[in-house]
Design a protein around this motif. Structure first.
Motif, PDB file in Angstrom:
ATOM      1  N   SER A   1      40.825  14.623  20.666  1.00  0.00           N
ATOM      2  CA  SER A   1      39.450  14.964  20.277  1.00  0.00           C
ATOM      3  C   SER A   1      38.477  14.797  21.437  1.00  0.00           C
ATOM      4  O   SER A   1      37.421  15.435  21.464  1.00  0.00           O
ATOM      5  N   MET A   2      38.826  13.944  22.411  1.00  0.00           N
ATOM      6  CA  MET A   2      37.979  13.732  23.589  1.00  0.00           C
ATOM      7  C   MET A   2      37.956  14.952  24.504  1.00  0.00           C
ATOM      8  O   MET A   2      37.071  15.072  25.363  1.00  0.00           O
ATOM      9  N   PHE A   3      38.916  15.861  24.325  1.00  0.00           N
ATOM     10  CA  PHE A   3      39.017  17.029  25.192  1.00  0.00           C
ATOM     11  C   PHE A   3      38.695  18.336  24.458  1.00  0.00           C
ATOM     12  O   PHE A   3      38.916  19.417  24.997  1.00  0.00           O
ATOM     13  N   MET A   4      38.165  18.222  23.243  1.00  0.00           N
ATOM     14  CA  MET A   4      37.852  19.414  22.465  1.00  0.00           C
ATOM     15  C   MET A   4      36.365  19.440  22.148  1.00  0.00           C
ATOM     16  O   MET A   4      35.751  18.392  21.953  1.00  0.00           O
ATOM     17  N   HIS A   5      35.782  20.641  22.092  1.00  0.00           N
ATOM     18  CA  HIS A   5      34.360  20.796  21.808  1.00  0.00           C
ATOM     19  C   HIS A   5      34.147  21.879  20.762  1.00  0.00           C
ATOM     20  O   HIS A   5      34.933  22.818  20.649  1.00  0.00           O
ATOM     21  N   GLY A   6      33.051  21.727  20.017  1.00  0.00           N
ATOM     22  CA  GLY A   6      32.810  22.619  18.894  1.00  0.00           C
ATOM     23  C   GLY A   6      32.446  24.037  19.289  1.00  0.00           C
ATOM     24  O   GLY A   6      32.768  24.990  18.582  1.00  0.00           O
ATOM     25  N   ASN A   7      31.739  24.195  20.403  1.00  0.00           N
ATOM     26  CA  ASN A   7      31.340  25.520  20.876  1.00  0.00           C
ATOM     27  C   ASN A   7      31.038  25.448  22.375  1.00  0.00           C
ATOM     28  O   ASN A   7      31.103  24.376  22.977  1.00  0.00           O
ATOM     29  N   PHE A   8      30.672  26.591  22.931  1.00  0.00           N
ATOM     30  CA  PHE A   8      30.446  26.640  24.378  1.00  0.00           C
ATOM     31  C   PHE A   8      29.257  25.777  24.802  1.00  0.00           C
ATOM     32  O   PHE A   8      29.301  25.124  25.855  1.00  0.00           O
ATOM     33  N   THR A   9      28.186  25.766  24.001  1.00  0.00           N
ATOM     34  CA  THR A   9      27.010  24.957  24.336  1.00  0.00           C
ATOM     35  C   THR A   9      27.366  23.476  24.385  1.00  0.00           C
ATOM     36  O   THR A   9      26.957  22.756  25.302  1.00  0.00           O
ATOM     37  N   HIS A  10      28.134  23.030  23.408  1.00  0.00           N
ATOM     38  CA  HIS A  10      28.591  21.640  23.355  1.00  0.00           C
ATOM     39  C   HIS A  10      29.406  21.308  24.607  1.00  0.00           C
ATOM     40  O   HIS A  10      29.202  20.275  25.255  1.00  0.00           O
TER      41      HIS A  10
END
Length: 211
Positions: free
Chosen positions: A57-66
């Motif tokens: 989860s530390m290497f995943m983001h919800g969207n490009f802005t995030h």
């Protein structure tokens, strides 16, 4: 590339690669299935399943802005911390803060009966850990909050945490405030440890960056 000689650069590159890989995989695998195997969910962890998501989860983001905001922040603060305390200690703080941020998120959800099925992703808990460390080692270092508002480092970290919390509550935007707090606390704790173990060195650092 000199950029990749740093752990900060390697972590940034890993985040970008995994974000792109997730985007491509979403065309072939159901997004919910994919997300559930990467993102951190308290209910899943407390049932003893998918424990690896505390790290992934530390290497995943919800969207490009995030992704963009986190990686820009990591670029500025990570390189500085890595040079300041060395590569090994940098890795300790970064991953220690990220893991503690996730664990605090889980514990708060459990003990305060918050929705246990809410997902958490992002590097911000780890980044707040780096900021917490600097708030102790270089408290008077001048920084720009949101790249605009000038503040000393110690005040900036408190203000940033508070502003994001108010912002998320006021506009009902899902921001990992508890994870941010957890990362910040770990960074502060490690900073205090370094001050206790190396009082002269840390005092010199504090004075140098207060000019």
């Amino acid at each position: 590339m000199r950029f990749l000689n740093s752990y900060t650069g390697k972590i940034i590159l890993a985040n970008i690669i995994l974000f792109v890989a997730f985007f491509i995989a979403s065309f072939f695998i159901d997004s919910e299935t994919l997300f559930s195997n990467i993102a951190l969910k308290p209910a899943t962890i407390l049932s003893g399943e998918k424990l690896w998501t505390i790290v992934t989860s530390m290497f995943m983001h919800g969207n490009f802005t995030h992704l963009f905001l986190n990686l820009v922040s990591l670029w500025f603060i990570g390189l500085f911390v890595e040079r300041l305390i060395g590569k090994k200690r940098f890795i300790y703080v970064y991953f220690g803060a990220g893991l503690f941020a996730g664990l605090l998120f889980i514990l708060v959800a459990y003990f305060f009966n918050i929705d246990m099925n809410v997902y958490a992703v992002g590097a911000s808990g780890a980044i707040f850990g780096l900021g917490g460390l600097l708030a102790i080692l270089t408290p008077r270092l001048p920084v720009l909050v949101f790249f605009v508002i000038p503040m000393p480092m110690w005040m900036a970290m408190i203000a940033l945490l508070g502003i994001l919390w108010i912002f998320s509550l006021g506009l009902d935007i899902p921001i990992g405030n508890v994870a941010h707090l957890g990362g910040l606390l770990l960074g502060v704790a490690y900073g205090l440890y370094l001050k206790y173990k190396y009082p002269r060195k840390t005092q010199m650092i504090s004075k140098y960056f207060s000019r």
